[in-house]
Scaffold this active site. Structure first.
Site, PDB file in Angstrom:
ATOM      1  N   HIS A  78       0.806  -1.220   0.000  1.00  0.00           N
ATOM      2  CA  HIS A  78       0.000   0.000   0.000  1.00  0.00           C
ATOM      3  C   HIS A  78       0.841   1.273   0.000  1.00  0.00           C
ATOM      4  O   HIS A  78       0.379   2.309  -0.492  1.00  0.00           O
ATOM      5  CB  HIS A  78      -0.947   0.007   1.198  1.00  0.00           C
ATOM      6  CG  HIS A  78      -2.155  -0.840   1.012  1.00  0.00           C
ATOM      7  ND1 HIS A  78      -2.159  -2.195   1.247  1.00  0.00           N
ATOM      8  CD2 HIS A  78      -3.415  -0.539   0.601  1.00  0.00           C
ATOM      9  CE1 HIS A  78      -3.363  -2.687   0.989  1.00  0.00           C
ATOM     10  NE2 HIS A  78      -4.141  -1.707   0.596  1.00  0.00           N
ATOM     11  N   GLY A  79       2.036   1.230   0.552  1.00  0.00           N
ATOM     12  CA  GLY A  79       2.822   2.447   0.549  1.00  0.00           C
ATOM     13  C   GLY A  79       4.176   2.277   1.213  1.00  0.00           C
ATOM     14  O   GLY A  79       4.368   1.403   2.058  1.00  0.00           O
TER      15      GLY A  79
END
Length: 486
Positions: free
Chosen positions: A323-324
């Site tokens: 996700h990041g």
């Protein structure tokens, strides 16, 4: 090009109209050209990466099918994985990895020179790299034959409805549909338009309204009081759901109008009765991807409990990193992994306690208690997901229980909801209640089906009401979807 912009409202009818006017043998080329144009609207240079990823996986697939040597097949699937994960590492994680190196070096007394590369993250790279990797892994695992038509394979990778933020489609499901002939069917067109309208309402009315409450709190957490933090946390949980599921609904609806069926990506996740149930309902295409291509190869649930728990933690940590490039996402993933492990280890104990208390596991009161518990745990994890840093996340969590004004302090209670929050709070609360009521009626498909059985005046009043709400609340420039940053 965003779904919630006038440009897309012009682009899509042209693409769909010409798609049905063209002969079958030309349709793939038209959709591929439209998909590349759609993606190039962000930045034309992004096309280089998607073309490289497409060609690598296409030829790796052909190579794996052409040889009986398992060693060569492993080499080719390894090339596919390295290239795709290499793109992610270079564009998404390079600065993060360097920061870990610098922090570690300083712990040992070294003083390396810090520098930031800051490569621009191509939109949708996390989604289409996983989609192409799943194709290579399926060919390697013998779950499908290699696709020999480069055009159809390129369209599978770049199909514009789900290119930027999913659903992450499997080649075994989407590629056969790209080859099939699709006719203009009024029922499918109407169903698709309903999904598009519902998705736009979720995004521009609910999610973007809730953002007005959420953004000020998470942008400047210091000084925020407990009520504002708690409300912003709950609102963010609903904002990200409406934002992302709204995108998925639009993508599924756009594809359905043209005759294609994309997989359902959400199934009322906040009515889940366990964390495992939540992940069966939330971002289904990604959670099943990790299940099939990471969790099962690690041994899944066929191993000893300790190993199974470790597998779960690894999978969710990787999901957080997907996700990041930030410790906040990794902590978010580890929290969910920990929830799963605790649930696994305490399952028999919880059943014995319920049996001793004479409470049926199917009791309605117990089910709602479980839903409330799951929602609370998910909201706690969302704080790390949304916060800009670990320090901000810790501050927010600490001040939810201790940042409340004393009883009777009206002025303090008013201060808890500061000026940036005051205007959309009531509207946001009403929209959340409406969303809950809609979820209790059933899934989105069920709601549209029920609506179709209502009198014509009632049906069209709802349609026109939704259209008016989207037109009134919608941002003409289009507010970007949350998952575009991943």
């Amino acid at each position: 090009m965003l779904f919630n912009t006038p440009e897309f409202l012009l682009f899509f009818p042209i693409v769909a109209g010409l798609f049905f006017l063209l002969r079958q043998r030309f349709r793939w080329a038209w959709l591929l050209a439209a998909s590349y144009f759609f993606y190039a609207c962000w930045r034309p240079s992004y096309l280089i990466l998607i073309l490289v990823s497409t060609l690598v996986d296409y030829f790796c697939g052909l190579g794996m099918e052409a040889t009986s040597s398992r060693t060569r097949q492993r080499l080719l699937v390894g090339i596919s994985i390295v290239v795709n994960l290499g793109f992610l590492a270079a564009f998404k994680y390079l600065d993060f990895f360097f920061s870990i190196y610098w922090d570690t070096a300083e712990l040992f007394g070294w003083s390396p020179t810090r520098s930031v590369i800051e490569l621009v993250l191509p939109v949708g790279i996390s989604f289409y790299t996983f989609q192409t990797m799943s194709y290579s892994l399926d060919v390697f695992g013998g779950r499908r034959k290699a696709e020999r038509h480069l055009g159809y394979f390129a369209l599978y990778v770049a199909f514009f409805p789900q290119l930027v933020a999913g659903p992450i489609e499997r080649s075994t499901r989407l590629l056969p549909q790209l080859r099939a002939e699709h006719r203009l069917v009024a029922r499918r067109v109407w169903s698709g338009l309903q999904l598009i309208l519902g998705g736009l309402f979720k995004k521009v009315v609910i999610a973007d309204t809730l953002a007005k409450v959420v953004d000020p709190v998470f942008a400047s957490p210091q000084g925020q009081m407990g009520p504002a933090i708690a409300l912003a946390t709950i609102f963010f949980s609903l904002q990200i759901y409406c934002d992302f599921s709204g995108y998925s609904d639009i993508a599924i609806g756009v594809a359905r109008v043209m005759g294609f069926d994309l997989m359902k990506n959400f199934e009322r996740p906040y009515l889940a009765i366990s964390i495992a149930d939540f992940w069966r309902r939330w971002h289904i295409s990604l959670s099943t991807w990790f299940r099939d291509y990471l969790y099962f190869p690690l041994g899944g649930s066929r191993v000893r409990p300790f190993r199974q728990g470790l597998n779960l933690v690894v999978v969710f940590a990787v999901s957080g990193l997907w996700h990041g490039a930030n410790w906040t996402f990794i902590i978010w993933g580890l929290l969910h992994g920990s929830y799963m492990v605790v649930s696994l280890l305490t399952k028999s104990l919880r059943l014995k306690v319920l049996e001793g208390m004479g409470i049926s596991p199917e009791s309605s009161l117990l089910l709602w208690f479980r839903r409330a518990t799951v929602f609370s745990l998910v909201c706690l994890a969302w704080i790390f997901f949304r916060a800009r840093s670990l320090a901000d996340a810790v501050y927010l969590i600490r001040h939810i229980p201790f940042g409340w004004p004393q009883l009777g302090q009206v002025a303090g209670l008013q201060a808890a909801f500061q000026a940036p929050l005051a205007e959309p709070v009531v509207l946001g609360a009403l929209l959340c209640l409406g969303l809950l009521a809609a979820h209790l009626l059933g899934g989105q498909e069920e709601i549209w089906e029920r609506l179709s059985r209502q009198p014509r005046f009632y049906r069209w009043s709802v349609y026109y009401g939704l259209i008016a709400a989207v037109a009134i609340w919608g941002n003409a420039g289009g507010k970007e979807f949350i998952y575009f940053q991943f």
